[in-house]
Enzyme design. Structure first.
Site, short mmCIF file in Angstrom:
data_model
loop_
_atom_site.label_atom_id
_atom_site.label_comp_id
_atom_site.label_asym_id
_atom_site.label_seq_id
_atom_site.Cartn_x
_atom_site.Cartn_y
_atom_site.Cartn_z
N LYS A 113 -31.60 94.36 32.75
CA LYS A 113 -32.11 95.66 33.18
C LYS A 113 -33.37 95.51 34.04
O LYS A 113 -33.69 96.37 34.85
CB LYS A 113 -32.40 96.54 31.97
CG LYS A 113 -31.19 96.76 31.05
CD LYS A 113 -30.59 98.10 31.18
CE LYS A 113 -29.40 98.40 30.28
NZ LYS A 113 -28.51 97.31 29.90
C1 LIG Z 1 -27.15 97.21 29.75
C2 LIG Z 1 -26.56 95.88 29.38
C3 LIG Z 1 -25.20 95.56 29.64
C4 LIG Z 1 -24.23 96.58 30.24
O1 LIG Z 1 -24.48 96.83 31.58
P1 LIG Z 1 -23.86 98.13 32.30
O2 LIG Z 1 -24.47 98.15 33.64
O3 LIG Z 1 -24.27 99.29 31.44
O4 LIG Z 1 -22.39 97.94 32.33
C5 LIG Z 1 -24.74 94.30 29.32
N1 LIG Z 1 -25.56 93.39 28.75
C6 LIG Z 1 -26.86 93.64 28.48
C7 LIG Z 1 -27.69 92.59 27.82
C8 LIG Z 1 -27.41 94.89 28.79
O5 LIG Z 1 -28.70 95.13 28.51
#
Ligand SMILES: *Cc1c(COP(=O)(O)O)cnc(C)c1O
Length: 500
Positions: A113
């Protein structure tokens, strides 16, 4: 380049306005009116650039109303060696002759993120200025873990912004809680809400829809905003790293220019994999997208049948950031697939809201299966993938990345597809240390140990250094101890802003 809404193609606004608004009034998501192209020669030119320069090439094609200086400034503030521990912001690790791990977790919170939330605050404040907005932005976030911390780190000390994060008091892991209550910065607030994630989220939604409160904020020169994954300003930075990975593979002579690759993404809200799809639409040579889910496999079923049905039980898994039943960014994907038909897209979303289910047309189904494969892995399969990968290659993955690896291994076995493949790695294994250690050494390895012994143990097992930001938590002061009822959340915001 102007932006329109997935539920109203007539809308035409600048990217700065789209980023400022987040969501369109009628509920649709903002999308570019056309998809800019990257020629083969332009992709080749990326090989001589660092991540920041690559980001500038991609972002400038979408954010055409930003000046070159504005974009450079946003990028320079976000993707620094200081914040990512390396100048190689999104490094590619070669696992074997066909599999490459795109590590997206070198940012300050150890999860992917950061790739978007480090730059979003700068894109947002620049957008505010560009559109003549003088109020200070107040970001409210309800979090089940990763997003809250990543948003806090992204917005900390960004002038013209304040951020308040609410987390459920018994709904996040010990390390996630520590990460949040030790947050530094002169514009941040953190509070626990009694209840679960839904309580925190509905509390935040209530504040957003309170017109009287909006007026009070306005009188004090504040304007509410959110850092949701549906904001275009969060999606567009994610397109960059797929081109960056391709350029790295070219530089290392692992592929020839124009050669198609597979992309595997562990998926929740469909944001990360959608960014990869945008890269493909821009010209990135992709053979197949492999969409990986955990036991919450609503997307696997959707890709295989064309029916999206969220009427199913919710499972709590060891890959919690993928425990999602409504993948909000799927709407942008559907809009492109149905030929940018706003009525059709709005119709499906209406069915989803009313019945929790919709089925796409045959032509959309055909396009999905031409390009996408969907698969899922339960907790046991995820654990097994961590152990197997560690034994075979000495490479330790986190629980989300391992879902992708498990799904890819099954795909490869079933199809015999030997195309070179990039697997998106979305978190550092240290962030989910307990599950990773159980996978590697069994339950005995974690019994009775605190977070910091677990970090040390995982470091020994994996031969990897403990990320500095996690190691430092041990000695950081706890700065926030507010615990509130759901009804008190609005007061917490007022106290923080010193209004009302
Ligand atoms: C948010 C997240 C995901 C999923 O990503 P999306 O963009 O919502 O599909 C996968 N792995 C981790 C560690 C995340 O924080």
């Amino acid at each position: 380049m102007q932006y329109k809404s997935t539920r109203n193609s007539q809308i035409s606004i600048s990217s700065a306005e789209a980023i400022k608004k987040g969501l369109s009034e009628e509920g649709g998501l903002f999308v570019p009116e056309s998809i800019p192209q990257m020629k083969e020669t332009e992709i080749a030119e990326l090989t001589g650039m660092n991540y920041r320069a690559r980001a500038k090439v991609i972002l400038s094609k979408f954010l055409t109303d930003f000046t070159e200086d504005e974009l450079s400034e946003c990028i320079m503030k976000a993707y620094t060696k200081e914040k990512f521990g390396t100048d190689n912001i999104a490094p590619v690790y070669k696992l074997n002759d066909a599999e490459y791990i795109l590590e997206l977790w070198h940012g300050p919170t150890c999860a992917f993120k950061d790739m978007a939330l480090q730059i979003l605050p700068h894109l947002l404040t620049t957008s505010m200025k560009k559109t003549g907005e003088e109020d200070e932005v107040v970001i409210l976030v309800a979090t089940s873990g990763d997003t809250g911390k990543a948003a806090l780190e992204g917005f900390r000390d960004v002038s013209g912004t304040r951020i308040v994060v609410f987390y459920p008091d018994n709904g996040v892991s010990e390390i996630q809680k520590l990460q949040m209550v030790t947050q530094e910065g002169n514009n941040v607030g953190v509070a626990a809400v009694k209840g679960n994630f839904d309580d925190a989220q509905s509390g935040v939604k209530k504040i957003f829809t309170d017109e009287a409160y909006k007026e009070l904020l306005g009188n004090n020169r504040f304007k509410l905003s959110s850092a949701n994954s549906i904001n275009w300003g969060r999606l567009v930075p994610q397109i960059v790293y797929y081109f960056s990975a391709y350029a790295d593979l070219l530089s290392a002579n692992e592929i020839k220019n124009g050669e198609k690759i597979n992309v595997v993404v562990p998926t929740g809200n469909f944001g990360n994999i959608l960014a990869a799809y945008y890269a493909y639409k821009m010209g990135l040579p992709v053979n197949r997208f492999i969409c990986a889910s955990n036991k919450n496999n609503v997307l696997t079923d959707f890709i295989n049948t064309g029916v999206y049905d969220k009427n199913r039980s919710f499972h709590t898994t060891i890959s919690p950031s993928m425990d999602i039943l409504i993948s909000s960014n799927l709407e942008r994907f559907l809009y492109i697939l149905c030929g940018e038909n706003d009525e059709e897209t709005a119709g499906w979303m209406k069915e989803l809201a009313e019945k929790g289910r919709y089925e796409v047309s045959e032509s959309v189904k055909a396009e999905i299966t031409r390009l996408f494969a969907g698969g899922c892995a339960d907790d046991d399969e995820t654990m097994a993938a961590i152990k197997k990968c560690s034994e075979e290659y000495g490479y330790v993955m986190d629980t989300h990345t391992a879902v992708a690896k498990a799904v890819y291994d099954e795909y490869r076995q079933k199809t015999g597809d030997t195309t070179k493949t990039v697997i998106a790695s979305t978190a550092s294994p240290f962030k989910f240390n307990q599950s990773v250690l159980i996978a590697l050494s069994g339950h005995g390895a974690v019994a009775g140990k605190d977070e910091f012994s677990l970090l040390a143990e995982l470091s020994e097992e994996s031969g990897m250094e403990i990320p500095r930001s996690l190691a430092e938590l041990k000695n950081k002061a706890k700065l926030f101890n507010t615990v509130c009822e759901k009804e008190e959340m609005i007061q917490v915001v007022s106290d923080f802003l010193q209004i009302g």
